[in-house]
Scaffold this motif. Structure first.
Motif, PDB file in Angstrom:
ATOM      1  N   THR A 164     -37.641  -7.603  52.292  1.00 26.78           N
ATOM      2  CA  THR A 164     -36.742  -6.732  53.043  1.00 26.78           C
ATOM      3  C   THR A 164     -36.043  -7.456  54.186  1.00 26.78           C
ATOM      4  N   LEU A 165     -34.853  -6.980  54.519  1.00 25.09           N
ATOM      5  CA  LEU A 165     -34.234  -7.374  55.773  1.00 25.09           C
ATOM      6  C   LEU A 165     -35.063  -6.774  56.904  1.00 25.09           C
ATOM      7  N   THR A 166     -35.207  -7.502  57.987  1.00 21.99           N
ATOM      8  CA  THR A 166     -35.963  -7.037  59.141  1.00 21.99           C
ATOM      9  C   THR A 166     -35.014  -6.395  60.155  1.00 21.99           C
ATOM     10  N   TYR A 167     -35.589  -5.858  61.229  1.00 26.08           N
ATOM     11  CA  TYR A 167     -34.745  -5.263  62.271  1.00 26.08           C
ATOM     12  C   TYR A 167     -33.707  -6.243  62.821  1.00 26.08           C
ATOM     13  N   PRO A 168     -34.081  -7.514  63.092  1.00 31.14           N
ATOM     14  CA  PRO A 168     -33.052  -8.443  63.586  1.00 31.14           C
ATOM     15  C   PRO A 168     -31.892  -8.627  62.606  1.00 31.14           C
ATOM     16  N   ALA A 169     -32.180  -8.591  61.304  1.00 32.00           N
ATOM     17  CA  ALA A 169     -31.109  -8.723  60.311  1.00 32.00           C
ATOM     18  C   ALA A 169     -30.248  -7.471  60.270  1.00 32.00           C
ATOM     19  N   LEU A 170     -30.882  -6.311  60.334  1.00 29.93           N
ATOM     20  CA  LEU A 170     -30.122  -5.054  60.312  1.00 29.93           C
ATOM     21  C   LEU A 170     -29.211  -4.930  61.530  1.00 29.93           C
ATOM     22  N   ALA A 171     -29.631  -5.523  62.638  1.00 28.11           N
ATOM     23  CA  ALA A 171     -28.828  -5.451  63.864  1.00 28.11           C
ATOM     24  C   ALA A 171     -27.548  -6.275  63.758  1.00 28.11           C
ATOM     25  N   ARG A 172     -27.490  -7.183  62.795  1.00 26.09           N
ATOM     26  CA  ARG A 172     -26.331  -8.070  62.660  1.00 26.09           C
ATOM     27  C   ARG A 172     -25.269  -7.446  61.744  1.00 26.09           C
ATOM     28  N   THR A 173     -24.852  -6.243  62.060  1.00 18.19           N
ATOM     29  CA  THR A 173     -23.818  -5.584  61.265  1.00 18.19           C
ATOM     30  C   THR A 173     -22.875  -4.824  62.166  1.00 18.19           C
ATOM     31  N   ASN A 174     -21.657  -4.643  61.692  1.00 20.83           N
ATOM     32  CA  ASN A 174     -20.679  -3.858  62.441  1.00 20.83           C
ATOM     33  C   ASN A 174     -20.904  -2.360  62.273  1.00 20.83           C
ATOM     34  N   GLU A 175     -21.549  -1.976  61.171  1.00 23.80           N
ATOM     35  CA  GLU A 175     -21.793  -0.560  60.928  1.00 23.80           C
ATOM     36  C   GLU A 175     -22.930  -0.387  59.929  1.00 23.80           C
ATOM     37  N   VAL A 176     -23.750   0.633  60.161  1.00 25.65           N
ATOM     38  CA  VAL A 176     -24.703   1.115  59.165  1.00 25.65           C
ATOM     39  C   VAL A 176     -24.216   2.466  58.666  1.00 25.65           C
ATOM     40  N   ILE A 177     -24.230   2.640  57.355  1.00 24.43           N
ATOM     41  CA  ILE A 177     -23.948   3.948  56.771  1.00 24.43           C
ATOM     42  C   ILE A 177     -25.223   4.423  56.084  1.00 24.43           C
ATOM     43  N   TRP A 178     -25.718   5.576  56.509  1.00 22.28           N
ATOM     44  CA  TRP A 178     -26.931   6.166  55.959  1.00 22.28           C
ATOM     45  C   TRP A 178     -26.539   7.214  54.922  1.00 22.28           C
ATOM     46  N   LEU A 179     -27.136   7.159  53.738  1.00 25.32           N
ATOM     47  CA  LEU A 179     -26.926   8.163  52.708  1.00 25.32           C
ATOM     48  C   LEU A 179     -28.237   8.919  52.536  1.00 25.32           C
ATOM     49  N   ILE A 180     -28.238  10.204  52.900  1.00 28.28           N
ATOM     50  CA  ILE A 180     -29.487  10.972  52.972  1.00 28.28           C
ATOM     51  C   ILE A 180     -29.307  12.309  52.260  1.00 28.28           C
ATOM     52  N   THR A 181     -30.102  12.532  51.221  1.00 30.92           N
ATOM     53  CA  THR A 181     -30.005  13.771  50.453  1.00 30.92           C
ATOM     54  C   THR A 181     -31.396  14.342  50.197  1.00 30.92           C
ATOM     55  N   GLY A 182     -31.470  15.661  50.081  1.00 30.45           N
ATOM     56  CA  GLY A 182     -32.705  16.324  49.703  1.00 30.45           C
ATOM     57  C   GLY A 182     -33.448  16.954  50.858  1.00 30.45           C
ATOM     58  N   ALA A 183     -34.028  18.128  50.606  1.00 32.42           N
ATOM     59  CA  ALA A 183     -34.745  18.861  51.649  1.00 32.42           C
ATOM     60  C   ALA A 183     -35.978  18.116  52.133  1.00 32.42           C
ATOM     61  N   ASP A 184     -36.531  17.231  51.299  1.00 35.23           N
ATOM     62  CA  ASP A 184     -37.716  16.481  51.710  1.00 35.23           C
ATOM     63  C   ASP A 184     -37.408  15.438  52.784  1.00 35.23           C
ATOM     64  N   LYS A 185     -36.120  15.209  53.045  1.00 29.73           N
ATOM     65  CA  LYS A 185     -35.720  14.247  54.092  1.00 29.73           C
ATOM     66  C   LYS A 185     -35.380  14.945  55.416  1.00 29.73           C
ATOM     67  N   ARG A 186     -35.523  16.267  55.469  1.00 25.82           N
ATOM     68  CA  ARG A 186     -35.051  17.020  56.636  1.00 25.82           C
ATOM     69  C   ARG A 186     -35.746  16.590  57.921  1.00 25.82           C
ATOM     70  N   ASP A 187     -37.050  16.494  57.903  1.00 28.42           N
ATOM     71  CA  ASP A 187     -37.785  16.105  59.112  1.00 28.42           C
ATOM     72  C   ASP A 187     -37.456  14.673  59.521  1.00 28.42           C
ATOM     73  N   ALA A 188     -37.379  13.789  58.539  1.00 26.06           N
ATOM     74  CA  ALA A 188     -37.064  12.389  58.842  1.00 26.06           C
ATOM     75  C   ALA A 188     -35.666  12.257  59.425  1.00 26.06           C
ATOM     76  N   LEU A 189     -34.715  13.016  58.888  1.00 24.71           N
ATOM     77  CA  LEU A 189     -33.347  12.976  59.419  1.00 24.71           C
ATOM     78  C   LEU A 189     -33.316  13.469  60.858  1.00 24.71           C
ATOM     79  N   ALA A 190     -34.044  14.527  61.153  1.00 26.30           N
ATOM     80  CA  ALA A 190     -34.084  15.044  62.529  1.00 26.30           C
ATOM     81  C   ALA A 190     -34.616  13.985  63.484  1.00 26.30           C
ATOM     82  N   LYS A 191     -35.641  13.257  63.057  1.00 26.15           N
ATOM     83  CA  LYS A 191     -36.203  12.202  63.901  1.00 26.15           C
ATOM     84  C   LYS A 191     -35.240  11.036  64.041  1.00 26.15           C
ATOM     85  N   LEU A 192     -34.522  10.716  62.969  1.00 26.81           N
ATOM     86  CA  LEU A 192     -33.519   9.650  63.051  1.00 26.81           C
ATOM     87  C   LEU A 192     -32.442  10.009  64.060  1.00 26.81           C
ATOM     88  N   LEU A 193     -31.950  11.229  64.001  1.00 28.41           N
ATOM     89  CA  LEU A 193     -30.916  11.665  64.934  1.00 28.41           C
ATOM     90  C   LEU A 193     -31.403  11.636  66.377  1.00 28.41           C
TER      91      LEU A 193
END
Length: 220
Positions: A164-193
């Motif tokens: 996997t890319l690590t946090y330092p690698a993920l930080a080296r981008t101009n933009e992250v686009i998150w694709l999130i679907t499904g009711a099972d992701k609801r709690d995780a999305l709330a925490k992400l926000l």
């Protein structure tokens, strides 16, 4: 870092919008004579999005597609993200740079992949699991604390070792686009926000973050 949230009726509408957004980002970069660099992860929503992206009018040779993460299994295994990325982008001339997860020396393979990464990505696509993991940054795994490598191993998780890319690698981008679907992701999305650091996704820190979610995940 502030997240921008866009909510869509269903996965199909989300995938259409995400593919259009990614294509426009690519065109802007290519218009100035540069190579568009993006890193892609796995999951059902991304596969649909990548298929739609393949139908966009892009100059694919002026792009580079990297992997966010990969399971350490054989190339013919349906769990391989690379297999699905290549299938979704079939018919394009997109150059894909694969993670060598079948190497006899996975630590060396991590180092070699890190050396192949661009100095900065134009875009990284991420998803999120119900447990709040993103990429293969897994709750409780030592990989969460890796700050001196761009690529590292994690797991076993769901019976497979991961690269996997690590946090330092993920930080080296101009933009992250998150694709999130499904009711099972609801709690995780709330925490992400909420930028909740109790989940791995909540610790991603980038310049710009666009969250595209369906109504089931967004709870609206």
């Amino acid at each position: 870092m502030a997240h921008e949230l866009r909510v869509f009726e269903d996965m199909s509408a989300l995938a259409d919008a995400a593919a259009s957004h990614m294509a426009e980002r690519a065109r802007v970069v290519q218009a100035r004579g540069a190579t568009f660099t993006m890193a892609l992860s796995g999951g059902t929503s991304p596969w649909v999005t990548f298929q739609k992206l393949a139908q966009e009018s892009l100059y694919w040779p002026a792009s580079r597609v990297y992997q966010v993460d990969e399971r350490c299994v054989r190339s013919d295994n349906d769990l391989r993200n690379l297999k699905h990325i290549r299938s979704a982008l079939a018919g394009t001339e997109a150059p894909v740079v694969p993670m060598d997860v079948e190497s006899p020396d996975l630590d060396e393979a991590c180092a070699l992949y890190a050396a192949a990464l661009p100095e900065r990505f134009d875009l990284i696509q991420l998803g999120i699991g119900p447990d709040g993991h993103c990429a293969s940054l897994i709750p409780g795994d030592p990989v969460l604390d890796v700050d001196d490598q761009l690529v590292a191993l994690s797991g076993p998780y769901q019976d497979t070792l991961r690269m996997t890319l690590t946090y330092p690698a993920l930080a080296r981008t101009n933009e992250v686009i998150w694709l999130i679907t499904g009711a099972d992701k609801r709690d995780a999305l709330a925490k992400l926000l909420a930028h909740d650091p109790s989940i791995p996704a909540g610790r991603v820190n980038v310049t710009a973050s666009l969250i595209m979610a369906d109504r089931a995940a967004a709870g609206s």
